[in-house]
Design an enzyme around this catalytic site. Structure first.
Site, PDB file in Angstrom:
ATOM      1  CB  SER A   1     -39.817 -51.507  38.968  1.00 17.71           C
ATOM      2  OG  SER A   1     -39.692 -52.044  37.680  1.00 17.71           O
TER       3      SER A   1
ATOM      4  CB  ILE B   1     -36.851 -46.593  34.407  1.00 14.81           C
ATOM      5  CG1 ILE B   1     -37.012 -46.948  35.887  1.00 14.81           C
ATOM      6  CG2 ILE B   1     -35.702 -45.604  34.247  1.00 14.81           C
ATOM      7  CD1 ILE B   1     -35.800 -47.596  36.509  1.00 14.81           C
TER       8      ILE B   1
ATOM      9  CB  SER C   1     -41.308 -48.660  28.712  1.00 18.71           C
ATOM     10  OG  SER C   1     -41.878 -48.972  29.960  1.00 18.71           O
TER      11      SER C   1
ATOM     12  CB  THR D   1     -47.282 -54.438  35.732  1.00 16.74           C
ATOM     13  OG1 THR D   1     -46.845 -55.222  34.617  1.00 16.74           O
ATOM     14  CG2 THR D   1     -48.515 -55.079  36.338  1.00 16.74           C
TER      15      THR D   1
ATOM     16  CG  ASP E   1     -29.623 -54.028  30.973  1.00 19.65           C
ATOM     17  OD1 ASP E   1     -29.738 -54.381  32.149  1.00 19.65           O
ATOM     18  OD2 ASP E   1     -30.577 -53.648  30.283  1.00 19.65           O
TER      19      ASP E   1
ATOM     20  CB  SER F   1     -31.724 -57.621  38.762  1.00 19.99           C
ATOM     21  OG  SER F   1     -32.802 -56.756  38.803  1.00 19.99           O
TER      22      SER F   1
END
Lengths: 497, 497
Positions: free
Chosen positions: B198, B201, B203, B207, B260, B268
């Site tokens: 992904s 969001i 940080s 990757t 979380d 997930s």
């Protein structure tokens, strides 16, 4: 960062929400549900960000605004506003803590309720709060804090009298229109009775729905206060008076999952009572299959909780657990229930005796609680007020003060289409299922169609002959009758053995 | 009941929602969040009812439709549709059960996930599900069922090879761009490595963000499969491939409260791995202040959970708990991190040795897991693949196959504005706070501004002289530099004593 307003032409009904194009959102590093501060001239407001993928709804450079935000900023489509990232409201942190199983303080609950009222929480955040209260329960302190916060964030009525009485029934029993009879009896005894109630959501009728057959029930605050000053009693719809409005917002979120969190239920009911300044409150908990409270243990537990909460709020609370195993009275539906109560107050031969007994019992308890009757004499005093016609006279006074819709009892209108449901066999009525009966009445048009409903000729224990009338169904038009009769093909509400 | 369609010109991004005027809602006895079945010609769909107060948005007789519903029915504004009351989806009942503390069966979880995918649940209902999972936790069986349901409701990749490897890092450590180096090493060893990730969001870079500096990362399914067939490896953005899409919907609802939930986290991550058909997976859990997992106990607990879940899913899972107390590598931000990794693969003198060690370690473990290296020899084999330039060569192959954005290393673009942060005093670097460093990098423009970020000259334990360069800040423009420098006035990310 400046954006041009697009009027989305929709109201959210609470939360402040704006829509940004995903390209702008990316540019400003804004995410779904982030908060932004929006400034237009000297007005500013906080809003929750929603991100739109298509340029059709909100193109880049624009900010889609819903009614509430347009109103806050006094801006129109085409206006240029400035946005800046804002922190989440404090209350979000407290909601997270509750979801982690912690107890909240009075202050924390106050902040949450204030943010609910001001539309600062999204439906998702509010749902987490309701879910956390439901999953972990609420301590007594939390329930008191929630009740007080809901009262404080609404518009409490001014002190109406030294003694102010109110009653509430935790529903589920069709026909159980007790308040409509209790209020005029208490008023006839000289008590101040500012009865506000909600319209029915899941039952065939509520007090406000039935009263609306006889008189107007929508009054704003000023008119309500004038009314109470004049006749010391009312039976109105609470929705127009802004009492404890946080409650409605919370209930909206409970509805999709039919959640009835105990703490919320307690706080919700007592906040409404506190908001009208009630000093003496009677709570009726009917117990039976299909009612909200199905077991005696649960009822006793709730009774204790209500009494404790009353103690903390400095309100005299009495709770009676009543028999809710079958419908009470004969009429089910706004008009049919209104007529039942009027018959009782008029001592009419057609009056349903079970509902009369219950009304006398409830009124008696409140008369004793408030010193209007000596201990043990409440029912006698109540019976006397009905028997002498004083309660009936008071009822007409209230009806007239609220803008009468009828001049005499016969003016009550009932559905034009009727159909008799006949006993499929001989025997004795062993059971009448509240939920099934309520469903048929709703399908027939209740509570929107005031004249729709069911009139019962038999109650539990009565003997019936095959082919004898069990009840008459009323609808306003033929289509609904067809539909209701179709439902009746699978009807299992009456058990005859 | 027939209504005329009004095109609301908005997409909800999932749930099927229609708006009715409150007068129509009252007439049909429909409430907020009720379900209706809408028919247009031979098309039909289910939608959730939203009730509008004003006639401006949706006048009586009309039905306001959002994009998803218009698409389902293939209808336009002005079309006439028929509506009928529908039951709530089954899944709502299961969600209520979970909120009552019950464990759900595989079947029940499957139904919930299917309803999420098809937009049948409102945000409120979905939030109750997430809240219930969070409050009561999920059993191992529930986590397995959720993972499998998320895989089954997405588009799993076909079997790519007998052995398919993947890795995942539970983030929180700036600069930790391990996958970007591990993938080419494994690919150089002949392994199939379909790495999807992904975009970042919270940080400075993920990757996909870093890879996007070097090559394209958005591929549809067909192109992705062609790519993998050709070079047996990729580093792409997972968002375009429709792998386990329920996950994104759930994460959207977790975001407002920064929830979380452990079960959700496990499911997930493993659903994404299962969706690409991974047979061997390495999970990296960095532990340190400011990372997602802050204590060793928590990391060990998660390690066990991941390994158990892998066992149930028939995937070989290995979990390593790594040191996450300070940033890894020197560059922080998409371009700076990409250059660090390229330097490592090129054996360039400027390579950051801490990140190199970590990449070799991770690659070594996967080489051993898959039999490409004998036990205890993984790191030697990995080191050899880097040392000989084979991994670097493979990296360029992947970059070219994904549509290279640079021709040589020097083509990487960095922010035009730079500014050096100097040591305020002499001493030794005792601590570098991940969260503070990440925040500065994001304020500088990461991850949207690829060339923005921080380049560190010092790590924990290094001695510094007053006035010596600690790091260089990069931004794309002057405004962001001004803003970032302002933030740096309160910077406490470097502790020197």
């Amino acid at each position: 960062m400046k954006l041009v307003v697009k009027d989305m032409d929709i109201a959210t009904g609470g939360p402040r929400i704006v829509t940004l194009n995903y390209q702008d959102a990316k540019l400003y590093d804004l995410h779904h549900h982030d908060r932004i501060l929006i400034t237009f001239g000297n007005k500013r407001t906080m809003a929750i960000v929603d991100i739109g993928e298509s340029s059709k709804a909100v193109p880049p450079g624009k900010i889609g605004m819903f009614e509430e935000v347009l109103y806050d900023l006094q801006v129109r489509g085409g206006g240029v506003v400035t946005i800046a990232l804002a922190e989440k409201p404090e209350s979000v942190r407290y909601i997270k803590q509750k979801l982690d199983g912690k107890q909240l303080t009075c202050h924390e609950i106050c902040v949450i309720v204030q943010d609910i009222i001001e539309g600062r929480l999204s439906d998702i955040e509010l749902t987490y709060y309701v879910a956390a209260n439901y999953a972990f329960g609420m301590s007594d302190k939390e329930i008191v804090a929630l009740t007080e916060a809901m009262i404080a964030t609404g518009r409490k009525l001014p002190k109406l009298a030294k003694i102010v009485v109110d009653k509430h029934c935790i529903g589920g029993v069709p026909g159980n229109r007790t308040s409509l009879g209790v209020v005029p009896i208490l008023a006839a005894a000289g008590l101040m009775v500012p009865k506000t109630s909600s319209r029915s959501i899941t039952s065939p009728a509520g007090t406000a729905d039935s009263m609306e057959v006889l008189a107007n029930v929508s009054f704003d605050r000023t008119k309500l206060l004038a009314l109470l000053k004049k006749i010391h009693a009312c039976m109105v719809w609470g929705g127009a008076v802004d009492l404890a409005p946080a409650d409605d917002t919370i209930i909206n979120v409970e509805h999709p999952l039919s959640i009835d969190a105990e703490g919320q239920l307690l706080a919700s009911i007592m906040a409404k009572k506190g908001s009208v300044g009630a000093t003496h409150v009677l709570i009726d908990i009917p117990v039976g299959p299909g009612t909200k409270v199905e077991t005696m243990e649960h009822a006793q537990h709730l009774k204790k909780k209500f009494e404790e909460l009353g103690h903390f709020l400095n309100i005299h609370v009495k709770v009676v657990v009543t028999n809710g195993r079958e419908p009470i009275g004969n009429g089910i539906g706004p008009a049919l229930e209104a007529r039942d109560v009027m018959w009782i107050l008029k001592n009419h031969p057609n009056q349903p005796l079970d509902l009369r007994r219950k009304i006398i019992q409830m009124a008696g308890i409140l008369l004793e609680m408030t010193g209007k009757a000596k201990p043990g004499h409440g029912q006698v005093v109540a019976e006397d007020l009905v028997h002498t016609g004083k309660a009936y006279e008071k009822m007409w006074e209230i009806i007239k003060a609220q803008g009468a819709k009828i001049k005499k009892l016969d003016d009550i209108h009932f559905g034009a289409c009727t159909w008799d449901y006949l006993a499929p066999k001989s025997g004795r009525v062993r059971d009448i299922q509240n939920a099934s009966v309520a469903k048929i009445a709703r399908v027939a048009g209740c509570p929107q169609d005031k004249g729709a409903g069911i009139y019962l000729y038999k109650h539990c224990g009565d003997a019936v002959q095959k082919g004898e009338k069990i009840f008459t169904l009323y609808t306003e038009n033929k289509e609904k009758m067809v539909y209701a009769k179709k439902m009746l093909e699978q009807f299992d509400g009456f058990v005859i053995r």
